[in-house]
Design a protein around this motif. Structure first.
Motif, PDB file in Angstrom:
ATOM      1  N   LEU A  24       0.830  -1.201   0.000  1.00  0.00           N
ATOM      2  CA  LEU A  24       0.000   0.000   0.000  1.00  0.00           C
ATOM      3  C   LEU A  24       0.864   1.251   0.000  1.00  0.00           C
ATOM      4  N   GLN A  25       1.871   1.238   0.845  1.00  0.00           N
ATOM      5  CA  GLN A  25       2.738   2.410   0.985  1.00  0.00           C
ATOM      6  C   GLN A  25       3.432   2.720  -0.334  1.00  0.00           C
ATOM      7  N   GLN A  26       3.894   1.649  -1.003  1.00  0.00           N
ATOM      8  CA  GLN A  26       4.592   1.859  -2.274  1.00  0.00           C
ATOM      9  C   GLN A  26       3.636   2.366  -3.337  1.00  0.00           C
ATOM     10  N   ARG A  27       2.403   1.784  -3.346  1.00  0.00           N
ATOM     11  CA  ARG A  27       1.446   2.168  -4.372  1.00  0.00           C
ATOM     12  C   ARG A  27       1.046   3.631  -4.225  1.00  0.00           C
ATOM     13  N   LEU A  28       0.845   4.061  -2.975  1.00  0.00           N
ATOM     14  CA  LEU A  28       0.413   5.432  -2.728  1.00  0.00           C
ATOM     15  C   LEU A  28       1.591   6.381  -2.637  1.00  0.00           C
ATOM     16  N   ASN A  29       2.791   5.824  -2.641  1.00  0.00           N
ATOM     17  CA  ASN A  29       4.017   6.604  -2.478  1.00  0.00           C
ATOM     18  C   ASN A  29       3.903   7.535  -1.266  1.00  0.00           C
ATOM     19  N   LEU A  30       3.563   6.934  -0.146  1.00  0.00           N
ATOM     20  CA  LEU A  30       3.188   7.668   1.049  1.00  0.00           C
ATOM     21  C   LEU A  30       4.373   7.703   2.014  1.00  0.00           C
ATOM     22  N   THR A  31       4.726   8.895   2.459  1.00  0.00           N
ATOM     23  CA  THR A  31       5.786   9.009   3.462  1.00  0.00           C
ATOM     24  C   THR A  31       5.286   8.386   4.759  1.00  0.00           C
ATOM     25  N   THR A  32       5.984   7.370   5.230  1.00  0.00           N
ATOM     26  CA  THR A  32       5.468   6.577   6.333  1.00  0.00           C
ATOM     27  C   THR A  32       6.520   6.402   7.427  1.00  0.00           C
ATOM     28  N   ILE A  33       6.081   6.548   8.656  1.00  0.00           N
ATOM     29  CA  ILE A  33       6.982   6.308   9.783  1.00  0.00           C
ATOM     30  C   ILE A  33       6.354   5.241  10.665  1.00  0.00           C
ATOM     31  N   ILE A  34       7.113   4.207  10.929  1.00  0.00           N
ATOM     32  CA  ILE A  34       6.594   3.133  11.774  1.00  0.00           C
ATOM     33  C   ILE A  34       7.453   3.044  13.030  1.00  0.00           C
ATOM     34  N   VAL A  35       6.787   2.887  14.152  1.00  0.00           N
ATOM     35  CA  VAL A  35       7.491   2.669  15.408  1.00  0.00           C
ATOM     36  C   VAL A  35       7.379   1.191  15.733  1.00  0.00           C
ATOM     37  N   THR A  36       8.481   0.568  16.043  1.00  0.00           N
ATOM     38  CA  THR A  36       8.423  -0.857  16.362  1.00  0.00           C
ATOM     39  C   THR A  36       9.578  -1.242  17.275  1.00  0.00           C
ATOM     40  N   HIS A  37       9.364  -2.315  18.018  1.00  0.00           N
ATOM     41  CA  HIS A  37      10.482  -2.843  18.797  1.00  0.00           C
ATOM     42  C   HIS A  37      10.962  -4.147  18.172  1.00  0.00           C
ATOM     43  N   ASP A  38      10.308  -4.507  17.063  1.00  0.00           N
ATOM     44  CA  ASP A  38      10.599  -5.782  16.408  1.00  0.00           C
ATOM     45  C   ASP A  38      11.582  -5.525  15.266  1.00  0.00           C
ATOM     46  N   GLN A  39      12.821  -5.930  15.458  1.00  0.00           N
ATOM     47  CA  GLN A  39      13.844  -5.596  14.470  1.00  0.00           C
ATOM     48  C   GLN A  39      13.603  -6.293  13.138  1.00  0.00           C
ATOM     49  N   GLU A  40      13.059  -7.492  13.213  1.00  0.00           N
ATOM     50  CA  GLU A  40      12.817  -8.211  11.971  1.00  0.00           C
ATOM     51  C   GLU A  40      11.821  -7.441  11.103  1.00  0.00           C
ATOM     52  N   GLU A  41      10.754  -6.970  11.789  1.00  0.00           N
ATOM     53  CA  GLU A  41       9.729  -6.170  11.118  1.00  0.00           C
ATOM     54  C   GLU A  41      10.345  -4.914  10.501  1.00  0.00           C
ATOM     55  N   ALA A  42      11.160  -4.222  11.276  1.00  0.00           N
ATOM     56  CA  ALA A  42      11.768  -2.980  10.800  1.00  0.00           C
ATOM     57  C   ALA A  42      12.656  -3.251   9.585  1.00  0.00           C
ATOM     58  N   MET A  43      13.473  -4.291   9.691  1.00  0.00           N
ATOM     59  CA  MET A  43      14.387  -4.615   8.597  1.00  0.00           C
ATOM     60  C   MET A  43      13.610  -4.963   7.331  1.00  0.00           C
ATOM     61  N   ALA A  44      12.491  -5.682   7.524  1.00  0.00           N
ATOM     62  CA  ALA A  44      11.743  -6.167   6.375  1.00  0.00           C
ATOM     63  C   ALA A  44      11.021  -5.045   5.652  1.00  0.00           C
ATOM     64  N   ILE A  45      10.517  -4.089   6.395  1.00  0.00           N
ATOM     65  CA  ILE A  45       9.533  -3.181   5.833  1.00  0.00           C
ATOM     66  C   ILE A  45      10.119  -1.817   5.457  1.00  0.00           C
ATOM     67  N   ALA A  46      11.178  -1.391   6.133  1.00  0.00           N
ATOM     68  CA  ALA A  46      11.588   0.010   6.030  1.00  0.00           C
ATOM     69  C   ALA A  46      12.682   0.232   4.999  1.00  0.00           C
ATOM     70  N   ASP A  47      12.656   1.440   4.407  1.00  0.00           N
ATOM     71  CA  ASP A  47      13.765   1.858   3.558  1.00  0.00           C
ATOM     72  C   ASP A  47      14.963   2.195   4.423  1.00  0.00           C
ATOM     73  N   ARG A  48      14.683   2.959   5.467  1.00  0.00           N
ATOM     74  CA  ARG A  48      15.760   3.291   6.400  1.00  0.00           C
ATOM     75  C   ARG A  48      15.261   3.108   7.830  1.00  0.00           C
ATOM     76  N   ILE A  49      16.193   2.790   8.715  1.00  0.00           N
ATOM     77  CA  ILE A  49      15.850   2.554  10.109  1.00  0.00           C
ATOM     78  C   ILE A  49      16.635   3.522  10.992  1.00  0.00           C
ATOM     79  N   ALA A  50      15.944   4.130  11.940  1.00  0.00           N
ATOM     80  CA  ALA A  50      16.643   4.911  12.957  1.00  0.00           C
ATOM     81  C   ALA A  50      16.597   4.101  14.254  1.00  0.00           C
ATOM     82  N   ILE A  51      17.771   3.797  14.772  1.00  0.00           N
ATOM     83  CA  ILE A  51      17.802   3.040  16.020  1.00  0.00           C
ATOM     84  C   ILE A  51      17.973   4.013  17.173  1.00  0.00           C
ATOM     85  N   LEU A  52      17.048   3.947  18.117  1.00  0.00           N
ATOM     86  CA  LEU A  52      17.075   4.873  19.246  1.00  0.00           C
ATOM     87  C   LEU A  52      17.429   4.133  20.528  1.00  0.00           C
TER      88      LEU A  52
END
Lengths: 371, 285
Positions: free
Chosen positions: A182-210
């Motif tokens: 969906l995000q790619q189709r709509l070309n939507l700027t998206t920010i996801i918060v997660t504690h699941d690294q696998e999820e972050a690695m799979a889904i994100a273009d870039r990851i900010a580790i805090l």
């Protein structure tokens, strides 16, 4: 484009104490980019998202949407869609009215907004469920309603707060693909918060580790995985985690070695730049998959005693140590299951030299190879 | 296999039987009480004749030994008006107050919260003298406004406290979602918070209505004439100063008349009232 500049957020606990939640966050997110904020609980990732949504106000620092500072813009005027961890579906409204809720606030006429709802619902496969109440839906369906509600007003930015943490593992995979598509189709700027690294690695273009209210590293999943900026990132990313061996750097002929109380790990690297770290406390990091069994007479071979072997399907996870003292000296290795490794064997292995990270423990674990 | 089922069925039958016996034993006194109430109102205890003489207030003025019971309908109408007025005022104040207690952090919140608890501890009779002088100073004594204000004020702490619990149960996420979805603060309150708290608001409205409906004490203390008389006050008037009851028959008839609207009201609002058992506890979604 979203830009976060020197963002600081403190909470007043009492008259004497303040709790610092965010301690100078700087981040720039490009249009159409999918960025994950990843970190352990209490690291400030949700606080950052709440500030982006306008629900919390920053103590200092600026938030830009495009060129405009939005620090004092109300959430309703920010043109964002948001999915909450609890989904926060309005319990007294039907699915249809839940999805139409943001449009109703825009005073869109009823027939028009229901038409829009039908369209959005179709894209997330909810068409049959529109007349139900949220409590009559499964977790996965509720999640889709929350997505539909966030998307139906066609927002400029999509904020996702742990949207998949209440789903079971199998469903997570599907939902994650759906969100990405969906995000790619709509070309939507998206920010996801997660504690699941696998999820972050799979889904994100870039990851900010805090961690502790500070961004430890911001980069593509591959960068973070291969070149962790510091010991925290190295430790945090990867499952099983990166092997970390702490000790003093010493010379070993042409090469170097890390000497700790428990083990001696040779570093087959001739890099002269390492000289300045001699006799200093450093940590060596190597991923389990970057260690491999080798011939006994390989010149880079180092010998380890196998203490545990776990089968992971096509691969095996080997836990091994090179001295009998203490627990901290073990390494984990992941290798193909064709190797006949058993508990109690003494096996030769070598470290993939170019994959080694070295961290300067006197500088908060900063990666020596990254400036 | 089938034997097992039969044994289980037998056990269920026995258990049901025991439960029913117990329930009958427990409710029998109550049922007898109602039976007694009803028969006393229509049977003359001296002669045993059945007559509806005691229900005369439904149609005309009734002249008992020392007081006159007027025809009942204006009194019922006044009682209901009074109860509705008190309920509305109570709700209008309790809802925003409870919301503020639940959501906002303001100076003195803890003290005020403890105050809500503390004020609940006093029976209203004990503070009536102070209230009386207060009303005298405000020129509100012997006025309906005064009675309404006092009635609302004495029930408010309790109701704010109950309602706060309901607001506490509404996750912040709902409000945040509404804000992001384009609501103003007030829009959020109106469109998301209030609908989620309807059961709580219903509960305090029922409480307020029932309490105002059976109010007599305030009318006795703060009103010096019979110009404002509720049903409960009327019954109270039938008690003589030494505690004797003027006329058992008329009293029981009036009591039944008094109870019927409440019973109907209870039946209609039963589901709402069941939610009271959740008060204070966290409800699972």
């Amino acid at each position: 484009m979203i830009k976060i500049e020197n963002l600081l957020k403190t909470y007043v606990i009492n008259q004497k104490q303040n709790k610092v939640a965010l301690n100078g966050i700087n981040l720039e997110i490009k249009d159409g980019e999918f960025v994950a904020l990843l970190g352990p609980s209490g690291c400030g990732k949700t606080t950052t998202l709440m500030i982006l949504a306008g629900i919390l106000k920053p103590t200092s620092g600026n938030i830009y949407f495009g060129d405009k500072i939005v620090n004092h813009v109300e959430p309703k005027d920010r043109n964002i869609g948001m999915v909450f961890q609890s989904y926060a579906l309005y319990p007294h409204l039907s699915v249809r009215d839940n999805i139409a809720f943001p449009l109703k606030q825009q005073k869109m006429p009823k027939s028009e907004r229901y038409k829009r709802v039908e369209k959005v619902a179709k894209s997330v496969q909810l068409s049959e469920l529109l007349d139900r109440k949220p409590t009559q839906l499964s977790g996965g369906q509720q999640q889709r309603v929350a997505m539909a509600r966030a998307l139906c007003k066609e927002p400029e930015y999509l904020l996702l707060d742990e949207p998949m943490s209440n789903l079971d593992t199998r469903l997570k995979l599907d939902v994650r693909d759906q969100i990405r598509t969906l995000q790619q189709r709509l070309n939507l700027t998206t920010i996801i918060v997660t504690h699941d690294q696998e999820e972050a690695m799979a889904i994100a273009d870039r990851i900010a580790i805090l961690d502790q209210g500070v961004i430890q590293q911001f980069g593509t999943p591959k960068e973070l995985y291969q070149n962790p900026a510091n010991l925290f990132v190295a430790n945090f990313l990867g499952n099983p985690p990166m092997n970390i061996i702490r000790g003093n750097l010493e010379r070993d002929g042409d090469f170097y070695k890390i000497v700790s109380n428990f083990s001696k790990i040779k570093v087959f690297r001739k890099d002269k730049s390492l000289n300045k770290y001699l006799q200093k406390k450093i940590a060596l990091g190597i991923r389990p998959a970057e260690i491999m069994p080798c011939d006994t007479n390989d010149k880079e071979a180092q010998f380890f005693d196998v203490t545990l072997v776990e089968h992971l399907g096509d691969r095996i996870l080997v836990k091994m140590e090179n001295s009998n003292e203490g627990e901290e000296s073990y390494l984990r290795m992941i290798c193909s299951n064709i190797y006949p490794i058993r508990i109690g064997d003494r096996i030769p292995v070598k470290l993939k030299i170019e994959s080694i990270s070295l961290f300067d423990l006197e500088k908060n674990g900063k990666n020596i190879f990254i400036n | 296999m089938s034997n097992k089922i039969i044994i289980q069925n037998n056990r269920a039958v026995v258990r049901g039987f025991v439960v029913n016996i117990l329930l009958i034993l427990l409710t029998a006194p109550v049922i007898y009480f109602f039976y007694w109430l009803f028969t006393t109102s229509i049977v003359n205890s001296m002669t045993g004749n059945i007559s509806f003489k005691n229900w005369g207030f439904l149609f005309k003025e009734m002249n008992l030994d020392s007081i006159i019971i007027p025809i009942i309908w204006p009194t019922l109408w006044f009682t209901i008006k009074f109860a509705v007025l008190v309920t509305l005022l109570d709700t209008m104040i309790a809802v925003p107050a409870a919301y503020a207690f639940s959501r906002l952090n303001f100076k003195g919140k803890t003290v005020l919260m403890k105050g809500l608890f503390f004020f609940n501890a006093f029976p209203s009779a004990t503070i009536m003298i102070a209230i009386f002088f207060l009303l005298v100073n405000l020129n509100l004594v012997n006025t309906l406004v005064g009675v309404v204000l006092v009635a609302v004020a004495t029930m408010l702490p309790n109701h704010v406290y109950i309602l706060k619990g309901f607001f506490d149960d509404i996750p912040w996420d709902y409000e945040w979602a509404a804000l992001v979805d384009g609501c103003t603060r007030f829009g959020t309150f109106k469109q998301v918070v209030l609908p989620s708290a309807t059961s709580g608001i219903g509960v305090i409205m029922i409480f307020a209505f029932l309490r105002a409906y059976s109010e007599w004490f305030l009318f006795k203390i703060l009103i010096f004439s019979t110009k404002y008389t509720t049903l409960a006050k009327m019954m109270q008037m039938m008690l003589m100063d030494d505690g004797d009851i003027l006329d058992y028959g008329a009293m029981t008839a009036l009591a039944i008349f008094f109870a019927v609207p409440v019973a109907v009201f209870y039946m209609l609002s039963q589901r709402q009232l069941m939610k009271i058992s959740n008060l204070g506890g966290k409800k699972l979604a």
